[in-house]
Write a protein that holds these residues in place. Sequence first.
Motif, mmCIF file in Angstrom:
data_model
loop_
_atom_site.group_PDB
_atom_site.id
_atom_site.type_symbol
_atom_site.label_atom_id
_atom_site.label_comp_id
_atom_site.label_asym_id
_atom_site.label_seq_id
_atom_site.Cartn_x
_atom_site.Cartn_y
_atom_site.Cartn_z
ATOM 1 N N PHE A 27 0.849 -1.218 -0.108
ATOM 2 C CA PHE A 27 0.141 0.210 0.153
ATOM 3 C C PHE A 27 1.003 1.228 -0.044
ATOM 4 C CE2 PHE A 27 -2.546 -2.944 2.996
ATOM 5 C CZ PHE A 27 -3.340 -3.379 1.830
ATOM 6 N N PHE B 259 -4.753 7.126 -1.721
ATOM 7 C CA PHE B 259 -4.201 5.610 -1.200
ATOM 8 C C PHE B 259 -4.372 4.959 -2.377
ATOM 9 C CE2 PHE B 259 -5.019 1.295 0.489
ATOM 10 C CZ PHE B 259 -3.962 1.323 1.697
ATOM 11 N N ASP C 186 -3.815 0.880 -3.632
ATOM 12 C CA ASP C 186 -3.862 -0.473 -3.229
ATOM 13 C C ASP C 186 -3.044 -1.339 -3.960
ATOM 14 O OD1 ASP C 186 -4.450 -3.075 -2.428
ATOM 15 O OD2 ASP C 186 -6.686 -2.561 -2.440
ATOM 16 N N ALA D 206 -4.628 3.495 6.108
ATOM 17 C CA ALA D 206 -4.920 2.499 5.075
ATOM 18 C C ALA D 206 -6.310 2.231 5.252
ATOM 19 C CB ALA D 206 -4.073 1.496 5.235
ATOM 20 N N SER E 66 -6.724 -3.541 4.039
ATOM 21 C CA SER E 66 -5.965 -3.305 5.143
ATOM 22 C C SER E 66 -6.747 -3.081 6.617
ATOM 23 C CB SER E 66 -4.962 -2.002 5.138
ATOM 24 O OG SER E 66 -4.321 -1.894 6.426
#
Length: 532
Positions: A49, A62, A64, A242, A246
């Motif tokens: 991540f 973010f 992934d 996260a 996560s």
Amino acid sequence: MVASPERLAAEVGLEMLRRGGNAVDAAVATGFALAVTYPRAGNLGGGGFMLIHLAKEQRQVFIDYREMAPAAATRDMFLDANGEVDKQREYFSLQAAGVPGTVAGMLHALDKYGSLDRAEVLAPAIRLAQQGFPVSFALAHEIGQRADMLGRDPAARAVFFHPDGNPYGMGETWRQPDLAWTLQQIARDGRDGFYRGPVAQRFAAAMRAGDGIMTTQDLANYRVAERAPVRGTFHGFEVVSAPPPSSGGVHIIEMLNLLEGYDLQALGHNSAAYIHLLAEAMKRAYADRSEYLGDPDFVAVPVAQLTDKAYAAHLRKGIDPDKATPADTIGPGLPVPPEGSDTTQFTVADAAGNVVSNTYTLNFSFGNHKMVPGTGVLLNNEMADFAADPGSANAFGLIQGERNRIEGRKRPLSSMSPTLVLRDGKPWLATGSPGGSQIITTVLQVLLNTMVFDMNPATAAASPRVHHQWWPDTLLLERGISADTVELLRQRGQPVQPTRRTLGRTQTIMLEDGWLLGATDPRRPGGAVAAY
């Protein structure tokens, strides 16, 4: 500034910043370099991540790039004829490998948010693999610790050992021509250089030759996901972390919400009263993790409820400040019906205010200890992060439920928790850690050390840590917790277990008053902060 678990990779990231690159350029260069210089966890064959703060837009992104299960993966694939989990197959077979996401994730970040050319960013990693570098004490120790397992795989043995059977030792020059070739394919052809063509064909051939199930189609179908980060507040700070798959951000914020109801500063750092409350918060968060978390592309995850301050107040009512709650009396706590060790962290900040916190992994140190012949790429064993038998513990002792059962193209639940803290809307702290199930509690304590106890990042990282994950009902205490404190915790009923092992290994940057303060965790050798 770059804070990394390995010096040469930190210097590679710094080289990108000196060339005028931004924090993303430096992070991607560091990530590829760690695949060469930090093989226990730096990787092309794993996933992770990346959390980015974009200064110009004042927003966080973010990314992934967690591994995905091959399409042929099935719920009971690791169960033997008696219905028991076959640990050897789950941890160390070719079936243990998920479809790697690191290359796709790094290139996605570079293409969308970086500023330098791909070939320029990968050039240092290629150079390190081709020309080699002196084996450090830390690297020699890491290879030596896993020499038996690495030596069982012919491709890995050819890379990590001399022809006479001895592993590479400290001070020797270590070259990795196969890995250099793989990196060159990526530099030339981008994503297709790894997920299609000769590299992908070598992956598939290795799977066919063994007991693997990953195919060229699985590799071609891998996709990166951008997700909304999880957000919370704590005494005026904003915490950005996260999201699922996560479990880290959700439960860091859940625990912060719960602990916000106490005067932690008055209790004193690492006092018995303080550690007692940490343990009680940790138990409740990990109980929730066992039931509610999974891949959001497959299951509904009640993020809003778990991170709600009202829910934290509900949990707080069940905590006795003077007596431990036994783990077997705690369960997943939402008052609503359920809805239908080794990793590496690096952190980067640039002069423009962009910040990157990145955590990626092979799962175990050196993954499943198998290498794809002709590529120099170690395989992960992330399939072990699924619930092979829902309700039973995984390799890190974590109880996991139906939401994390094995399914094709699903991402396994993770504890990786790259995290940013904002103060007055601007980045103030960026951190993260390896450590399997201990990642979440490690990051939590670094945040508390800085936000509550006003520690600088070096002191926050070096301070002794504790860990409880609900089950087994054990409170781990690092060395440095006083004997009097241990006894007071026992009197409260806490099942304390002092340990000589370390908990986590953070890489942290603090941005304060125009200064960058960087710290690499002293718990393991070889880390570095590179800055100019």
